[in-house]
Design a protein around this motif. Structure first.
Motif, PDB file in Angstrom:
ATOM      1  N   THR A   8      18.613 -17.602 -10.206  1.00  0.00           N
ATOM      2  CA  THR A   8      17.650 -16.995  -9.280  1.00  0.00           C
ATOM      3  C   THR A   8      18.258 -15.742  -8.674  1.00  0.00           C
ATOM      4  N   ASN A   9      17.421 -14.730  -8.553  1.00  0.00           N
ATOM      5  CA  ASN A   9      17.854 -13.482  -7.946  1.00  0.00           C
ATOM      6  C   ASN A   9      16.775 -12.999  -6.993  1.00  0.00           C
ATOM      7  N   TYR A  10      17.195 -12.392  -5.898  1.00  0.00           N
ATOM      8  CA  TYR A  10      16.259 -11.966  -4.864  1.00  0.00           C
ATOM      9  C   TYR A  10      16.521 -10.525  -4.461  1.00  0.00           C
ATOM     10  N   PRO A  64       0.831  -1.215   0.000  1.00  0.00           N
ATOM     11  CA  PRO A  64       0.000   0.000   0.000  1.00  0.00           C
ATOM     12  C   PRO A  64       0.859   1.256   0.000  1.00  0.00           C
ATOM     13  N   GLY A  65       0.576   2.152  -0.938  1.00  0.00           N
ATOM     14  CA  GLY A  65       1.287   3.416  -1.012  1.00  0.00           C
ATOM     15  C   GLY A  65       2.678   3.340  -1.590  1.00  0.00           C
ATOM     16  N   LYS A  66       3.061   2.175  -2.089  1.00  0.00           N
ATOM     17  CA  LYS A  66       4.414   2.019  -2.636  1.00  0.00           C
ATOM     18  C   LYS A  66       4.356   1.546  -4.081  1.00  0.00           C
ATOM     19  N   GLN A  67       5.484   1.690  -4.768  1.00  0.00           N
ATOM     20  CA  GLN A  67       5.570   1.205  -6.131  1.00  0.00           C
ATOM     21  C   GLN A  67       5.795  -0.305  -6.152  1.00  0.00           C
ATOM     22  N   ARG A  68       5.438  -0.887  -7.279  1.00  0.00           N
ATOM     23  CA  ARG A  68       5.687  -2.312  -7.435  1.00  0.00           C
ATOM     24  C   ARG A  68       7.185  -2.572  -7.455  1.00  0.00           C
ATOM     25  N   GLU A  69       7.614  -3.636  -6.800  1.00  0.00           N
ATOM     26  CA  GLU A  69       9.037  -3.959  -6.729  1.00  0.00           C
ATOM     27  C   GLU A  69       9.252  -5.439  -7.014  1.00  0.00           C
ATOM     28  N   LEU A  70      10.429  -5.739  -7.542  1.00  0.00           N
ATOM     29  CA  LEU A  70      10.794  -7.123  -7.808  1.00  0.00           C
ATOM     30  C   LEU A  70      11.126  -7.804  -6.490  1.00  0.00           C
ATOM     31  N   VAL A  71      10.568  -8.996  -6.301  1.00  0.00           N
ATOM     32  CA  VAL A  71      10.861  -9.792  -5.115  1.00  0.00           C
ATOM     33  C   VAL A  71      11.884 -10.870  -5.452  1.00  0.00           C
ATOM     34  N   ALA A  72      11.625 -11.616  -6.530  1.00  0.00           N
ATOM     35  CA  ALA A  72      12.515 -12.702  -6.920  1.00  0.00           C
ATOM     36  C   ALA A  72      12.319 -12.990  -8.396  1.00  0.00           C
TER      37      ALA A  72
END
Length: 119
Positions: free
Chosen positions: A55-57, A41-49
């Motif tokens: 694989t990158n995290y 909520p209130g934040k931009q979409r971000e990459l998790v993994a």
């Protein structure tokens, strides 16, 4: 018709675990499920993994989340352990799909699955 369907979200207490699934269905020439993103909520979409070139995290996910895939099922999973309240977000998967009769890939997003970490 190509669809990406996420599942596995829900309400969990801090320290708990969830396993998210992202399954692709429909007719397509090729598919590459890129990985999982989230929007709090209130934040931009971000990459998790991601699971393209290995694989990158995200730093926030390292050591707690594990991404894996089942190519036979066109499905990618995100095992989330030691969940924290700050992990609360809608989680989306992204896939790059080459549809039949097309020479290029198109990005597809799932509808998202809500993860709420709260006591």
């Amino acid at each position: 018709q190509v669809q990406l369907v996420e599942s596995g979200g829900g309400l969990v207490q801090p320290g708990g675990s969830l396993r998210l699934s992202c399954a692709a269905s429909g007719s397509f020439f090729s598919i590459n499920i890129v990985g999982w993103y989230r929007r709090a909520p209130g934040k931009q979409r971000e990459l998790v993994a991601s699971i393209t070139s290995g694989t990158n995290y995200a730093d926030s996910a390292k050591g707690r989340f594990t991404i894996s895939r089942d190519n036979a099922k066109n499905t990618v999973y995100l095992q989330m352990d030691s969940l924290k309240p700050e992990d609360t977000a809608v989680y989306y998967c992204l896939a790059r799909i080459r549809r039949l009769g097309h020479s290029y890939e198109t990005d597809y997003w799932g509808q998202g699955t809500q993860v709420t970490v709260s006591s």
